[in-house]
Motif scaffolding. Structure first.
Motif, mmCIF file in Angstrom:
data_model
loop_
_atom_site.group_PDB
_atom_site.id
_atom_site.type_symbol
_atom_site.label_atom_id
_atom_site.label_comp_id
_atom_site.label_asym_id
_atom_site.label_seq_id
_atom_site.Cartn_x
_atom_site.Cartn_y
_atom_site.Cartn_z
ATOM 1 N N GLN A 149 12.169 54.026 120.489
ATOM 2 C CA GLN A 149 13.325 54.914 120.484
ATOM 3 C C GLN A 149 13.507 55.502 119.080
ATOM 4 O O GLN A 149 13.593 54.766 118.100
ATOM 5 C CB GLN A 149 14.585 54.157 120.904
ATOM 6 C CG GLN A 149 14.580 53.668 122.344
ATOM 7 C CD GLN A 149 14.746 54.799 123.343
ATOM 8 O OE1 GLN A 149 15.457 55.772 123.088
ATOM 9 N NE2 GLN A 149 14.097 54.670 124.495
ATOM 10 N N LEU A 150 13.557 56.815 118.999
ATOM 11 C CA LEU A 150 13.660 57.495 117.711
ATOM 12 C C LEU A 150 14.869 58.417 117.668
ATOM 13 O O LEU A 150 15.218 59.052 118.664
ATOM 14 C CB LEU A 150 12.402 58.327 117.444
ATOM 15 C CG LEU A 150 11.058 57.600 117.389
ATOM 16 C CD1 LEU A 150 9.931 58.612 117.221
ATOM 17 C CD2 LEU A 150 11.035 56.583 116.265
ATOM 18 N N ASP A 249 15.453 52.689 129.929
ATOM 19 C CA ASP A 249 15.367 51.505 130.766
ATOM 20 C C ASP A 249 14.413 50.535 130.098
ATOM 21 O O ASP A 249 13.207 50.640 130.233
ATOM 22 C CB ASP A 249 14.872 51.882 132.168
ATOM 23 C CG ASP A 249 14.901 50.679 133.107
ATOM 24 O OD1 ASP A 249 14.674 50.893 134.303
ATOM 25 O OD2 ASP A 249 15.140 49.544 132.641
ATOM 26 N N THR A 250 14.967 49.606 129.339
ATOM 27 C CA THR A 250 14.141 48.713 128.538
ATOM 28 C C THR A 250 13.373 47.716 129.380
ATOM 29 O O THR A 250 12.489 47.031 128.885
ATOM 30 C CB THR A 250 15.024 47.943 127.536
ATOM 31 O OG1 THR A 250 16.059 47.262 128.257
ATOM 32 C CG2 THR A 250 15.654 48.886 126.540
ATOM 33 N N SER A 251 13.687 47.625 130.675
ATOM 34 C CA SER A 251 12.960 46.689 131.525
ATOM 35 C C SER A 251 11.629 47.261 131.993
ATOM 36 O O SER A 251 10.794 46.540 132.508
ATOM 37 C CB SER A 251 13.810 46.325 132.752
ATOM 38 O OG SER A 251 14.004 47.462 133.574
ATOM 39 N N HIS A 252 11.432 48.579 131.821
ATOM 40 C CA HIS A 252 10.189 49.201 132.250
ATOM 41 C C HIS A 252 9.078 48.884 131.271
ATOM 42 O O HIS A 252 9.294 48.754 130.083
ATOM 43 C CB HIS A 252 10.357 50.728 132.326
ATOM 44 C CG HIS A 252 11.107 51.152 133.562
ATOM 45 N ND1 HIS A 252 11.208 52.474 133.924
ATOM 46 C CD2 HIS A 252 11.784 50.440 134.494
ATOM 47 C CE1 HIS A 252 11.926 52.560 135.036
ATOM 48 N NE2 HIS A 252 12.279 51.342 135.390
ATOM 49 N N SER A 253 7.872 48.820 131.777
ATOM 50 C CA SER A 253 6.705 48.670 130.907
ATOM 51 C C SER A 253 6.416 49.998 130.246
ATOM 52 O O SER A 253 6.933 51.038 130.651
ATOM 53 C CB SER A 253 5.482 48.242 131.729
ATOM 54 O OG SER A 253 5.109 49.292 132.607
ATOM 55 N N ALA A 286 12.949 58.130 123.597
ATOM 56 C CA ALA A 286 11.646 57.480 123.523
ATOM 57 C C ALA A 286 10.621 58.475 122.997
ATOM 58 O O ALA A 286 10.693 59.672 123.271
ATOM 59 C CB ALA A 286 11.225 56.980 124.901
ATOM 60 N N LEU A 287 9.663 57.968 122.220
ATOM 61 C CA LEU A 287 8.632 58.839 121.657
ATOM 62 C C LEU A 287 7.909 59.616 122.753
ATOM 63 O O LEU A 287 7.563 60.784 122.567
ATOM 64 C CB LEU A 287 7.636 58.002 120.847
ATOM 65 C CG LEU A 287 6.470 58.757 120.206
ATOM 66 C CD1 LEU A 287 6.971 59.867 119.293
ATOM 67 C CD2 LEU A 287 5.568 57.791 119.443
ATOM 68 N N ALA A 288 7.686 58.974 123.901
ATOM 69 C CA ALA A 288 7.004 59.652 125.005
ATOM 70 C C ALA A 288 7.791 60.861 125.505
ATOM 71 O O ALA A 288 7.213 61.800 126.058
ATOM 72 C CB ALA A 288 6.771 58.677 126.159
ATOM 73 N N LYS A 289 9.090 60.844 125.315
ATOM 74 C CA LYS A 289 9.922 61.979 125.714
ATOM 75 C C LYS A 289 9.963 63.044 124.615
ATOM 76 O O LYS A 289 10.133 64.238 124.889
ATOM 77 C CB LYS A 289 11.339 61.491 126.028
ATOM 78 C CG LYS A 289 12.227 62.536 126.675
ATOM 79 C CD LYS A 289 13.569 61.943 127.062
ATOM 80 C CE LYS A 289 14.454 62.996 127.726
ATOM 81 N NZ LYS A 289 15.785 62.441 128.076
ATOM 82 N N ILE A 290 9.782 62.616 123.368
ATOM 83 C CA ILE A 290 9.802 63.544 122.238
ATOM 84 C C ILE A 290 8.499 64.342 122.154
ATOM 85 O O ILE A 290 8.499 65.512 121.765
ATOM 86 C CB ILE A 290 10.038 62.771 120.919
ATOM 87 C CG1 ILE A 290 11.444 62.168 120.918
ATOM 88 C CG2 ILE A 290 9.850 63.676 119.708
ATOM 89 C CD1 ILE A 290 11.705 61.237 119.743
#
Length: 337
Positions: A149-150, A249-253, A286-290
């Motif tokens: 998370q950024l 959702d911190t429970s996700h891998s 999340a970086l993947a969203k950025i």
């Protein structure tokens, strides 16, 4: 005397317009080279059709997406600075030639060869610059997972760390080695006509000066500030969306988060309809969203307000670059050397 000054001013104003048009024209070609050397579309298509390993592909996309706007900022700064120097220098000489000063006439063949110098950077050494910045991005981001998370400030620090890594290596730093990237080695050897060699040597002296390096470094920093301004809109929008639906959702891998990001790729849009105050410095993504947001700053198909177009306009209108060009023109239109 007054008539002479007016004539000289009009000549320089014409040269400045020509310089602006040349920068605009060549920047378009340079942009295509940057996109080619930092191709993200192939990876995106593989992610969409499910033909690639998602984690590996997203990590590669992370590197290329962060690299792409950085290369635009550096390369546009280099091109605009080089062309200001190049055109102002030869124009000063040509004005002096027109006044019948015994300095050796610059013929059409020399002019054509001299003005073609930037093609080496646009088509060849842009590959060297892209590889350099990619390698530095790997160093800066290798410890960042896709689920990290950024905040906007965190992303800004990534780019400042990148510029620090680039400037720390004085042998490859494009700010300190502008002519290395701009000129083929053969162009710096003294095996051309005396007038051409004189132009090259004078351009080397100006380009490698501390004044030019300081100005380039200042402009590079301004470019990254502009980039963060562009990206900040998405953090503002993300905060508004999170008020309605918490996307974290911190429970996700990590793989699950990557899949979610893949499915929403390029669907992020700004929402300017809300007047609610949002502190974007506290908003996280999340970086993947950025990654798709950063990659979208330099789309494959140009848009009027993307970072490349916006940064190019800033450089063309940059007053310090204009002053640099005017000073060079004045120096070489008057000198007796």
């Amino acid at each position: 005397m007054l008539m002479e000054k007016t004539k000289k001013r009009q000549h320089y104003e014409s040269i400045e317009k020509t310089c602006n048009q040349t920068i605009l024209s060549l920047a378009s070609t340079l942009r295509n080279s940057v996109i080619k050397e930092n191709d993200t579309e192939t990876i995106i298509n593989q992610l969409r059709d499910g033909s690639a390993n998602k984690i590996a592909s997203w990590n590669q996309l992370k590197i290329l997406a962060i690299t792409r706007p950085a290369v635009i900022i550096y390369s546009y700064t280099m091109l605009a600075t080089f062309l200001r120097i190049q055109l102002s220098l030869i124009s000063g000489h040509m004005y002096k030639d027109a006044q019948n000063v015994d300095n050796g006439i610059i013929g059409n063949e020399v002019q054509a060869k001299y003005m073609a110098l930037s093609s080496y950077f646009i088509y060849e050494s842009i590959k060297i610059l892209s590889n350099l910045i990619q390698s530095k991005v790997v160093m800066v981001t290798q410890s960042l997972s896709l689920t990290k998370q950024l905040t906007l400030r965190d992303l800004e620090q990534i780019y400042w760390a990148l510029t620090s890594c680039i400037s720390a290596d004085s042998s490859t730093d494009p700010v300190k080695n502008l002519t290395y990237y701009m000129l083929q080695q053969e162009n710096t050897e003294n095996n051309d006509t005396s007038i051409y060699t004189k132009l090259i040597n004078q351009m080397l002296d100006v380009s490698e000066s501390g004044e030019v390096q300081d100005l380039m470094q200042k402009n590079v920093r301004s470019g990254f500030v502009l980039l963060m301004d562009h990206i900040s809109v998405y953090f503002n929008d993300s905060s508004k969306n999170d008020n309605e639906h918490d996307v974290r959702d911190t429970s996700h891998s990590e793989e699950s988060n990557v899949k979610n990001s893949t499915s929403t790729y390029l669907q992020e849009a700004t929402n300017n309809g809300s007047s609610e105050f949002v502190n974007i410095n506290k908003t996280t993504m999340a970086l993947a969203k950025i990654i798709p947001i950063v990659n979208g700053q330099v789309p494959d198909n140009p848009t009027p307000n993307d970072i490349a177009a916006d940064w190019l306009q800033h450089l063309i209108l940059n007053n310090e670059l204009k002053i640099l060009g005017a000073n060079i023109y004045e120096a070489f239109s008057c000198s007796q050397s």
